[in-house]
Each structure stands twice: as structure tokens, then as C-alpha cells.
Design a protein around this motif. Structure first.
Motif, PDB file in Angstrom:
ATOM      1  N   MET A   1       0.819  -1.368  -0.123  1.00 31.05           N
ATOM      2  CA  MET A   1       0.015  -0.097   0.032  1.00 31.05           C
ATOM      3  C   MET A   1       0.883   1.339  -0.086  1.00 31.05           C
ATOM      4  SD  MET A   1      -3.173   1.216   0.557  1.00 31.05           S
ATOM      5  CE  MET A   1      -3.972   2.696   1.481  1.00 31.05           C
ATOM      6  N   PHE A   2       1.814   1.396   1.096  1.00 33.32           N
ATOM      7  CA  PHE A   2       2.546   2.443   1.070  1.00 33.32           C
ATOM      8  C   PHE A   2       3.493   2.447  -0.204  1.00 33.32           C
ATOM      9  CE2 PHE A   2       6.872   4.452   2.130  1.00 33.32           C
ATOM     10  CZ  PHE A   2       6.315   5.863   2.558  1.00 33.32           C
ATOM     11  N   GLN A   3       3.906   1.514  -0.778  1.00 33.02           N
ATOM     12  CA  GLN A   3       4.742   1.543  -1.961  1.00 33.02           C
ATOM     13  C   GLN A   3       3.966   2.013  -3.163  1.00 33.02           C
ATOM     14  OE1 GLN A   3       6.188  -2.539  -2.280  1.00 33.02           O
ATOM     15  NE2 GLN A   3       8.284  -2.024  -1.378  1.00 33.02           N
ATOM     16  N   GLN A   4       2.653   1.634  -3.227  1.00 34.02           N
ATOM     17  CA  GLN A   4       2.081   2.309  -4.235  1.00 34.02           C
ATOM     18  C   GLN A   4       1.596   3.836  -4.239  1.00 34.02           C
ATOM     19  OE1 GLN A   4      -1.546  -0.292  -4.164  1.00 34.02           O
ATOM     20  NE2 GLN A   4      -0.832  -1.812  -5.437  1.00 34.02           N
ATOM     21  N   LEU A   5       1.395   4.158  -3.045  1.00 33.77           N
ATOM     22  CA  LEU A   5       1.273   5.609  -2.496  1.00 33.77           C
ATOM     23  C   LEU A   5       2.568   6.252  -3.078  1.00 33.77           C
ATOM     24  CD1 LEU A   5      -0.221   8.090  -1.363  1.00 33.77           C
ATOM     25  CD2 LEU A   5       0.650   7.319   0.917  1.00 33.77           C
ATOM     26  N   GLN A   6       3.813   5.795  -2.725  1.00 34.08           N
ATOM     27  CA  GLN A   6       4.954   6.488  -2.936  1.00 34.08           C
ATOM     28  C   GLN A   6       5.145   6.452  -4.438  1.00 34.08           C
ATOM     29  OE1 GLN A   6       8.244   4.358  -1.289  1.00 34.08           O
ATOM     30  NE2 GLN A   6       9.611   6.079  -1.496  1.00 34.08           N
ATOM     31  N   HIS A   7       4.788   5.487  -5.108  1.00 34.93           N
ATOM     32  CA  HIS A   7       4.942   5.368  -6.805  1.00 34.93           C
ATOM     33  C   HIS A   7       4.209   6.582  -7.185  1.00 34.93           C
ATOM     34  CE1 HIS A   7       5.190   4.257 -10.665  1.00 34.93           C
ATOM     35  NE2 HIS A   7       3.842   4.177 -10.830  1.00 34.93           N
ATOM     36  N   ARG A   8       2.760   6.675  -7.028  1.00 38.42           N
ATOM     37  CA  ARG A   8       2.015   7.820  -7.243  1.00 38.42           C
ATOM     38  C   ARG A   8       2.358   9.262  -7.001  1.00 38.42           C
ATOM     39  NH1 ARG A   8      -2.870   4.306  -5.814  1.00 38.42           N
ATOM     40  NH2 ARG A   8      -3.375   3.526  -7.903  1.00 38.42           N
TER      41      ARG A   8
END
Length: 177
Positions: A1-8
Motif C-alpha cells: 500500500m505504502f509503495q503504491q502511494l510512494q509510486h503515485r
């Protein structure tokens, strides 16, 4: 979840920052950049390693943020101006790539050959500048700039890594079908 937010965040940061950064008056940009450049290039200026930039104009453009500056050596000091009578050499790229280059996390030659970093104009001048920048030591950066730069570059790398991981996972899932 955090990785996806970071990617965005990494992916959309230029789009989110473009307008607010465009509102920063050039006078303020110059007042921040000239002392910073003087500090970073202090030794190179003192040693005469930047003399080749006298009466020459470098354009630095951050394409995805619609920011650009013209830099020259005047009376032994780097000057940043809004417009120049001509452009002798131009360096342009996206904010993410330029941050990674500044933090020594990406090789400018690799980005050049991937067409993510553009160097146009006087080739010899461009190579001299690129080689000089490559030779700089991050230790000369003020701590208030160096550590946030390194943290930001790390954040970008992790955000890109999350993107590559998502693609690899999606490709793996497609292969299983």
C-alpha cells in the motif's frame, strides 16, 4: 500500500508542483540559486576550472516543471538570469532524472543515451560541463541541501522501484494465464 502511494507521489509530483513553482518570482529563484552555485562550485571557480563558461550561456531546463535558467560566469562568479542573448549549450530533463543525477544515483551518460537527458548545442562545452559536474563531491553541498537531496533521491528510487515491482508482478501474473 505504502509503495503504491510512494509510486503515485513520485509519478505525479511534477504535475502537482508545476503551477506553485511557476509562481515563485525569478528574483527569489536567483537569490537562492546564485549563492548555492557559488558554494558548490567554489573550488572549481577558484581553480579556474569554470573559466570556459565566461561569455558562454548554459540553459538548464526542468522540462516537466516548466522551469529554466540561464547560467554564465561573469567577473569570476556564476550568474543566473531569466533570459540570455543566446544559448551555447542546453541541458534539459525531467525533475526526477535531474534530482537523481545531482544525488549521484543516476549516470548522466546513461540518461543521455536513453534520451531522458538532452544536451544540445556546443558539444565540447557540454562535455566540459558534464565532466566538471561529474567530478564534484557531494561533500561541498551545504548539509541543509545535501541530506534532503539524498533523501528525495532515495524516495524517488523507491517510488520507481515500486513501479518496476508492480510491472514485474503484472507480467508474472500474465505469464501464468
Amino acid at each position: 500500500m505504502f509503495q503504491q502511494l510512494q509510486h503515485r507521489l513520485v509519478e505525479r509530483a511534477p504535475q502537482l508542483l508545476r503551477r506553485p513553482l511557476g509562481l515563485v518570482p525569478f528574483t527569489l529563484q536567483r537569490r537562492l540559486m546564485e549563492p548555492l552555485l557559488a558554494r558548490v562550485f567554489r573550488e572549481a571557480i577558484a581553480d579556474g576550472d569554470l573559466d570556459f563558461l565566461t561569455d558562454k550561456w548554459l540553459k538548464v531546463e526542468v522540462t516537466d516543471l516548466a522551469l529554466s535558467w540561464f547560467i554564465s560566469l561573469r567577473e569570476g562568479q556564476l550568474a543566473v538570469v531569466k533570459g540570455a542573448p543566446r544559448v551555447d549549450v542546453s541541458f534539459s530533463g525531467g525533475a526526477e532524472d535531474l534530482i537523481l543525477i545531482a544525488a549521484r544515483k543516476e549516470d548522466p551518460d546513461t540518461l543521455f543515451f536513453q534520451r531522458r537527458l538532452k544536451i544540445e548545442g556546443d558539444t565540447e562545452l557540454g562535455l566540459e560541463l558534464k565532466n566538471l559536474i561529474d567530478s564534484l563531491d557531494l561533500a561541498y553541498l551545504p548539509a541543509l541541501l545535501k541530506y534532503p537531496l539524498l533523501d528525495l533521491a532515495h524516495f524517488i528510487e523507491r517510488g520507481k522501484g515500486a513501479s518496476e515491482q508492480t510491472v514485474a508482478t503484472a507480467q508474472g501474473a500474465a505469464l501464468q494465464l
